[in-house]
Motif scaffolding. Sequence first.
Motif, mmCIF file in Angstrom:
data_model
loop_
_atom_site.group_PDB
_atom_site.id
_atom_site.type_symbol
_atom_site.label_atom_id
_atom_site.label_comp_id
_atom_site.label_asym_id
_atom_site.label_seq_id
_atom_site.Cartn_x
_atom_site.Cartn_y
_atom_site.Cartn_z
ATOM 1 N N ASP A 3 0.933 -1.644 -0.423
ATOM 2 C CA ASP A 3 0.145 0.526 -0.146
ATOM 3 C C ASP A 3 1.023 1.081 0.012
ATOM 4 O OD1 ASP A 3 -2.033 2.075 -0.006
ATOM 5 O OD2 ASP A 3 -2.339 1.098 2.362
ATOM 6 N N ALA A 4 1.279 1.427 -1.093
ATOM 7 C CA ALA A 4 2.814 3.383 -1.417
ATOM 8 C C ALA A 4 2.332 3.229 -3.227
ATOM 9 C CB ALA A 4 4.049 1.778 -0.797
ATOM 10 N N ILE A 5 2.033 4.171 -2.732
ATOM 11 C CA ILE A 5 1.741 4.765 -4.116
ATOM 12 C C ILE A 5 2.673 5.563 -4.332
ATOM 13 C CG2 ILE A 5 1.083 7.107 -3.189
ATOM 14 C CD1 ILE A 5 -0.931 5.030 -6.459
ATOM 15 N N HIS A 6 4.083 6.521 -4.126
ATOM 16 C CA HIS A 6 5.114 6.789 -4.200
ATOM 17 C C HIS A 6 5.759 5.660 -4.833
ATOM 18 C CE1 HIS A 6 8.646 9.429 -4.884
ATOM 19 N NE2 HIS A 6 8.582 9.082 -3.704
ATOM 20 N N GLY A 7 6.667 5.906 -6.158
ATOM 21 C CA GLY A 7 7.701 4.708 -7.019
ATOM 22 C C GLY A 7 6.015 3.529 -7.223
ATOM 23 N N PHE A 8 4.928 3.186 -7.421
ATOM 24 C CA PHE A 8 4.160 2.176 -8.192
ATOM 25 C C PHE A 8 4.923 2.161 -9.847
ATOM 26 C CE2 PHE A 8 0.545 0.995 -9.682
ATOM 27 C CZ PHE A 8 1.016 -0.756 -9.974
ATOM 28 N N THR A 9 4.513 1.594 -10.011
ATOM 29 C CA THR A 9 5.007 0.531 -11.997
ATOM 30 C C THR A 9 4.351 0.107 -12.213
ATOM 31 O OG1 THR A 9 7.425 2.097 -11.133
ATOM 32 C CG2 THR A 9 6.459 0.858 -13.343
ATOM 33 N N TYR A 10 4.021 0.779 -13.796
ATOM 34 C CA TYR A 10 3.022 -0.558 -14.068
ATOM 35 C C TYR A 10 2.962 -0.244 -15.888
ATOM 36 C CZ TYR A 10 -0.374 4.053 -15.108
ATOM 37 O OH TYR A 10 -1.066 5.792 -15.081
ATOM 38 N N SER A 11 2.974 -1.006 -16.600
ATOM 39 C CA SER A 11 3.359 -1.091 -18.158
ATOM 40 C C SER A 11 1.927 0.180 -18.642
ATOM 41 C CB SER A 11 3.233 -1.686 -18.515
ATOM 42 O OG SER A 11 3.160 -2.978 -19.827
ATOM 43 N N VAL A 12 2.207 0.941 -19.563
ATOM 44 C CA VAL A 12 1.259 1.362 -20.130
ATOM 45 C C VAL A 12 0.333 0.093 -20.978
ATOM 46 C CG1 VAL A 12 0.254 2.507 -22.058
ATOM 47 C CG2 VAL A 12 2.093 3.273 -19.602
ATOM 48 N N LEU A 40 0.769 9.366 -23.311
ATOM 49 C CA LEU A 40 1.067 8.469 -23.649
ATOM 50 C C LEU A 40 0.872 7.662 -24.820
ATOM 51 C CD1 LEU A 40 -0.930 6.996 -20.082
ATOM 52 C CD2 LEU A 40 1.766 7.764 -20.419
ATOM 53 N N ASP A 41 0.276 8.040 -25.655
ATOM 54 C CA ASP A 41 0.202 7.374 -26.303
ATOM 55 C C ASP A 41 1.089 8.504 -28.068
ATOM 56 O OD1 ASP A 41 -1.669 5.426 -26.259
ATOM 57 O OD2 ASP A 41 -3.713 6.762 -26.698
ATOM 58 N N GLU A 42 1.066 9.389 -27.662
ATOM 59 C CA GLU A 42 1.698 10.440 -28.436
ATOM 60 C C GLU A 42 2.840 10.338 -28.453
ATOM 61 O OE1 GLU A 42 1.483 12.902 -31.855
ATOM 62 O OE2 GLU A 42 0.012 12.293 -31.146
ATOM 63 N N LEU A 43 3.612 10.286 -26.939
ATOM 64 C CA LEU A 43 5.463 9.985 -26.997
ATOM 65 C C LEU A 43 5.411 8.500 -27.021
ATOM 66 C CD1 LEU A 43 5.223 12.825 -23.751
ATOM 67 C CD2 LEU A 43 5.387 12.830 -26.648
ATOM 68 N N ASN A 44 4.290 7.202 -26.580
ATOM 69 C CA ASN A 44 4.726 6.129 -27.483
ATOM 70 C C ASN A 44 5.634 6.077 -26.084
ATOM 71 O OD1 ASN A 44 5.040 3.797 -28.095
ATOM 72 N ND2 ASN A 44 6.829 4.319 -29.320
ATOM 73 N N ILE A 45 4.702 6.145 -24.878
ATOM 74 C CA ILE A 45 5.131 6.110 -23.670
ATOM 75 C C ILE A 45 5.077 4.780 -23.160
ATOM 76 C CG2 ILE A 45 5.873 6.648 -20.747
ATOM 77 C CD1 ILE A 45 6.687 8.945 -22.645
ATOM 78 N N LYS A 46 5.965 3.390 -22.721
ATOM 79 C CA LYS A 46 5.601 2.354 -22.148
ATOM 80 C C LYS A 46 5.440 1.931 -20.849
ATOM 81 C CE LYS A 46 7.757 1.418 -26.062
ATOM 82 N NZ LYS A 46 5.910 0.730 -27.735
ATOM 83 N N LYS A 47 6.697 2.996 -20.040
ATOM 84 C CA LYS A 47 5.817 2.570 -18.546
ATOM 85 C C LYS A 47 6.108 3.954 -17.769
ATOM 86 C CE LYS A 47 8.833 -2.034 -17.820
ATOM 87 N NZ LYS A 47 7.386 -2.083 -17.145
ATOM 88 N N VAL A 48 5.148 4.481 -16.304
ATOM 89 C CA VAL A 48 4.723 4.627 -16.010
ATOM 90 C C VAL A 48 5.287 4.639 -14.595
ATOM 91 C CG1 VAL A 48 2.053 6.569 -14.904
ATOM 92 C CG2 VAL A 48 2.218 5.921 -17.228
ATOM 93 N N VAL A 49 5.729 5.835 -13.477
ATOM 94 C CA VAL A 49 6.779 5.525 -12.556
ATOM 95 C C VAL A 49 5.057 6.464 -11.464
ATOM 96 C CG1 VAL A 49 8.132 5.845 -10.628
ATOM 97 C CG2 VAL A 49 8.807 4.917 -13.183
ATOM 98 N N THR A 50 4.863 6.210 -10.835
ATOM 99 C CA THR A 50 3.962 6.894 -9.744
ATOM 100 C C THR A 50 4.771 7.472 -8.906
ATOM 101 O OG1 THR A 50 1.925 5.600 -9.811
ATOM 102 C CG2 THR A 50 1.813 7.464 -8.679
ATOM 103 N N SER A 51 4.384 9.149 -8.805
ATOM 104 C CA SER A 51 4.910 9.649 -7.682
ATOM 105 C C SER A 51 4.328 10.188 -6.451
ATOM 106 C CB SER A 51 6.096 11.403 -8.801
ATOM 107 O OG SER A 51 6.197 12.629 -7.546
ATOM 108 N N GLU A 84 -0.613 -2.669 -20.186
ATOM 109 C CA GLU A 84 -1.059 -3.549 -19.787
ATOM 110 C C GLU A 84 -2.426 -2.633 -19.287
ATOM 111 O OE1 GLU A 84 1.331 -5.606 -17.157
ATOM 112 O OE2 GLU A 84 2.542 -6.535 -18.263
ATOM 113 N N GLU A 85 -2.214 -1.670 -18.872
ATOM 114 C CA GLU A 85 -3.612 -1.194 -18.121
ATOM 115 C C GLU A 85 -4.550 -0.273 -19.206
ATOM 116 O OE1 GLU A 85 -4.132 -1.783 -15.697
ATOM 117 O OE2 GLU A 85 -2.283 -2.827 -14.599
ATOM 118 N N LYS A 86 -4.131 -0.325 -20.673
ATOM 119 C CA LYS A 86 -5.390 0.649 -21.158
ATOM 120 C C LYS A 86 -6.972 0.269 -21.606
ATOM 121 C CE LYS A 86 -1.716 1.967 -25.091
ATOM 122 N NZ LYS A 86 -1.883 2.352 -26.735
ATOM 123 N N LYS A 87 -6.668 -0.653 -20.938
ATOM 124 C CA LYS A 87 -8.321 -0.519 -20.956
ATOM 125 C C LYS A 87 -9.360 -0.288 -19.724
ATOM 126 C CE LYS A 87 -11.699 -4.817 -20.330
ATOM 127 N NZ LYS A 87 -12.875 -4.105 -19.615
#
Length: 489
Positions: free
Chosen positions: A223-232, A275-286, A234-237
């Motif tokens: 349960d920690a939002i800072h530093g949580f990382t996900y694949s764009v 995310l789509d326009e910059l072709n981003i693969k991963k998001v790290v949450t700050s 996998e989560e587009k839906k």
Amino acid sequence: MSKITTIIDIGSNSMRMVVLEKSSRFAFSLINETKSRVKISEGCYENGGNLQEIPMQRTYESLKSFLNISNALQSRKILCVATSALRDAPNSQVFLSRVKKELGLNIKVINGEKEAYFGGVATSNLLHDSDFVTVDIGGGSTEFCFVQNKKIVKSISLNIGTVRIKELYFNKNNLEGAKAYILENLKKVLNSGIEIPQKVVGIGGSIRNLSKMIMDKNQYPLDAIHGFTYSVKEEKKLFSDILDASSHEDLEKLGVKKDRFDTIKEGTFIFKTILDELNIKKVVTSGVGVREGVYLTDLLRNQNHRFPHNFNISVKSLLDRFELDAKQSAYFGNNAKKIFDSLKPLHNLDEKFKTLLLVSSKLHSIGSSLNFYKKNDNAFDFILNGLNYDFLHSSRVIVAYTIKFSKKSLPKEKDIEAFKELLPPLETMQWLSFMLALNLCINQDYSRPQVEYILEGNVLKLGLPNNSFLIKSYIEKLELPKDLIVEIL
């Protein structure tokens, strides 16, 4: 810098305050965080950018409450900044003058590039990642800060924000116009001459809310939002489901909080387009942003806005507040390196685990400040909730579990099941837990002995400088990793 400092950030949608307390030269901890959805920019984009009376009054009243909290916490320094709504509004001086005259508070209106820079200072110091671009979606603007090798190389601000897009496009059901507007603004980023990294560090309430929804959906163990990382990919839906939602009930079923109903679709639309326009693969949450950037820029003003090399704010803050004996902590850290290096031919672990063993050795005693008999369990909770900054989630969990099972017995598969996706193989955890347990046994009498470690085949020979029955008896009770034999000389 004052020991207790208050930072207030007046955004277009929300006003936020953090109160931070220093514990040593560069270390600090959060003692209060308060947020108020004042929506100061409400109605302004439909009225030539002018701030409206009711939103200004809401913000004024909330500022009074913020100052009451700050005073009660004995804060001696207040830094207040305002972003898009106030820098864009032709009548902003009316509000700024009233606040200065009646509340005695000087509000510094910062430009978009400075706002982006503050986000870059916060994330480059308080996140583990080194190369990324920040995306900070606010109510009136979106900021980008390019970070390479933890150094800020470019700051850009665009007039894209949730409230702005809502009033100009979404309220008129003109989604095509909204997308065209965003894409036109994004040309400033695409034509900046800076290579676009594949990793985005997301700042702001909309992005954090999206990450929290992803964590809940995937039953993420920490349960920690800072530093949580996900694949764009996998989560587009989820992004599409939010944009397709036709009612607040639909949004609630997806996990959207009620206070985000009014802007989550706009925020998601903006973020997805970026995310789509910059072709981003991963998001790290700050979990940090402008407020922490303002604080660090002040704190590190003589350090080029960077922490010293090999300084970790989270470790130092925990030690400042909870360690029992600084000399013992230093000894355990140094001894951890010797034990790790001596056993390297057997455990064959990556050097990153030596760093985590060192951190575990220094922090193992912090749980004693709450309850000695539950010190390992307490330290486990302290670590999971206290190693907030500059640590990967996996590193945080490894340190917590290493301390929790630094006992006579090695951890078993069932012991690490809850956080298995964030932990290395069981054998690795057993080696780390054993090495910390051995470290603690060697200094059981607090004499800080200088031990000679000799590895011959699979036999670790310990040359103790004194014939301590207490130390020997503790070492002999340890369960050993597979094939290891320990002899005391």
